[in-house]
Design an enzyme around this catalytic site. Structure first.
Site, mmCIF file in Angstrom:
data_model
loop_
_atom_site.group_PDB
_atom_site.id
_atom_site.type_symbol
_atom_site.label_atom_id
_atom_site.label_comp_id
_atom_site.label_asym_id
_atom_site.label_seq_id
_atom_site.Cartn_x
_atom_site.Cartn_y
_atom_site.Cartn_z
ATOM 1 N N PRO A 209 0.693 -1.129 -0.219
ATOM 2 C CA PRO A 209 -0.398 -0.018 0.202
ATOM 3 C C PRO A 209 0.764 0.953 -0.290
ATOM 4 O O PRO A 209 0.404 1.887 0.245
ATOM 5 C CB PRO A 209 -0.782 -0.380 1.315
ATOM 6 C CG PRO A 209 -0.183 -0.539 2.081
ATOM 7 C CD PRO A 209 1.034 -1.881 1.079
ATOM 8 N N CYS A 210 2.103 0.833 -0.024
ATOM 9 C CA CYS A 210 3.187 2.383 -0.299
ATOM 10 C C CYS A 210 2.250 3.764 -1.570
ATOM 11 O O CYS A 210 3.145 4.498 -0.376
ATOM 12 C CB CYS A 210 4.389 2.091 0.027
ATOM 13 S SG CYS A 210 5.027 1.023 -1.790
ATOM 14 N N ARG A 211 2.427 3.218 -1.934
ATOM 15 C CA ARG A 211 1.422 4.237 -2.578
ATOM 16 C C ARG A 211 0.257 4.897 -3.594
ATOM 17 O O ARG A 211 0.005 4.618 -4.317
ATOM 18 C CB ARG A 211 2.549 3.644 -4.499
ATOM 19 C CG ARG A 211 4.021 4.471 -4.088
ATOM 20 C CD ARG A 211 4.954 3.763 -5.469
ATOM 21 N NE ARG A 211 4.984 4.465 -6.587
ATOM 22 C CZ ARG A 211 5.745 4.527 -7.584
ATOM 23 N NH1 ARG A 211 6.346 4.172 -7.568
ATOM 24 N NH2 ARG A 211 4.888 5.728 -7.758
#
Length: 225
Positions: free
Chosen positions: A180-182
């Protein structure tokens, strides 16, 4: 908080809206709670076809050493996913028909999808696992090879970034996930456009429509009507 992020309360509210629509559409989503905890997650299980190639797998090599008369083991899945709702604009002209699944060239997978809330990133996260109908869990390499080639290219060059294998934060079991980092980055244009048009948006549903098809989870268009 940025409009591109979610607090946990808004996440649960979006999940409840999605569940209501799922019940109406009979789409199979349920809310699962963790025993001894107030935490929970959305869950859906589907059966989907995956194309296989004719390369002899390790299982077949082992079975060739077994006494004749025994049935050979199933081959390793190394083909591409063909979700039923992949639109024509996702299929390159130079694919030369590789998206056709002919009889005898596909195998069914049982896929289990979970939607959780990430406190670290303040966004939803898609966890999933897949197994053959014989019960054998797929490896990370097999999961990656089961992604449609067009989506593989997009994963390598898009904010969706990567498929990783990690422990399920609520179940403590090995799962795959779309990192989910981006998420905030690729959700921003969609949410800003909706705000400008004063159009209500279910964050979880909009996000799922973007990430689900990458791993074979289609979101029916009826959710948008």
């Amino acid at each position: 908080m940025s409009c591109c992020l979610l607090d946990e309360g808004k996440f649960h509210w979006c999940c409840q809206l999605l569940l209501q629509q799922s019940d109406e559409l009979r789409d199979g989503w349920t809310w699962e709670t963790v025993q001894g905890s107030q935490e929970g997650y959305l869950r859906k299980t589907v059966i989907r076809p995956v194309a296989v190639d004719t390369v002899q797998s390790q299982e077949e090599l082992h079975s060739s050493l077994e006494p004749q008369g025994q049935e050979p083991e199933q081959s390793t899945l190394t083909g591409s996913v063909y979700p039923g709702d992949i639109t024509e604009d996702l299929i390159d002209e130079d694919d030369n028909g590789v998206c056709m699944v002919t009889e005898g060239s596909s195998r069914l997978l049982q896929c289990e999808y979970h939607i959780l809330y990430s406190c670290s990133y303040s966004v939803p996260v898609l966890y999933f696992r897949a197994s053959t109908q014989e019960g054998r869990s797929l490896t990370l390499e097999e999961v990656w090879s089961s992604v449609h080639p067009n989506f593989q290219r997009r994963l390598k060059n898009s904010p969706l970034n990567t498929i990783a294998q990690q422990e399920h934060p609520l179940l403590g079991q090995p799962f795959f996930m779309l990192h989910p980092c981006r998420t905030e980055e690729f959700m921003r244009p969609m949410l800003q456009a909706a705000q400008e048009k004063l159009r209500p948006v279910n964050y979880v549903l909009s996000w799922l429509s973007a990430v689900g098809p990458v791993v074979g989870l289609d979101v029916p268009l009826k959710y948008c009507t």
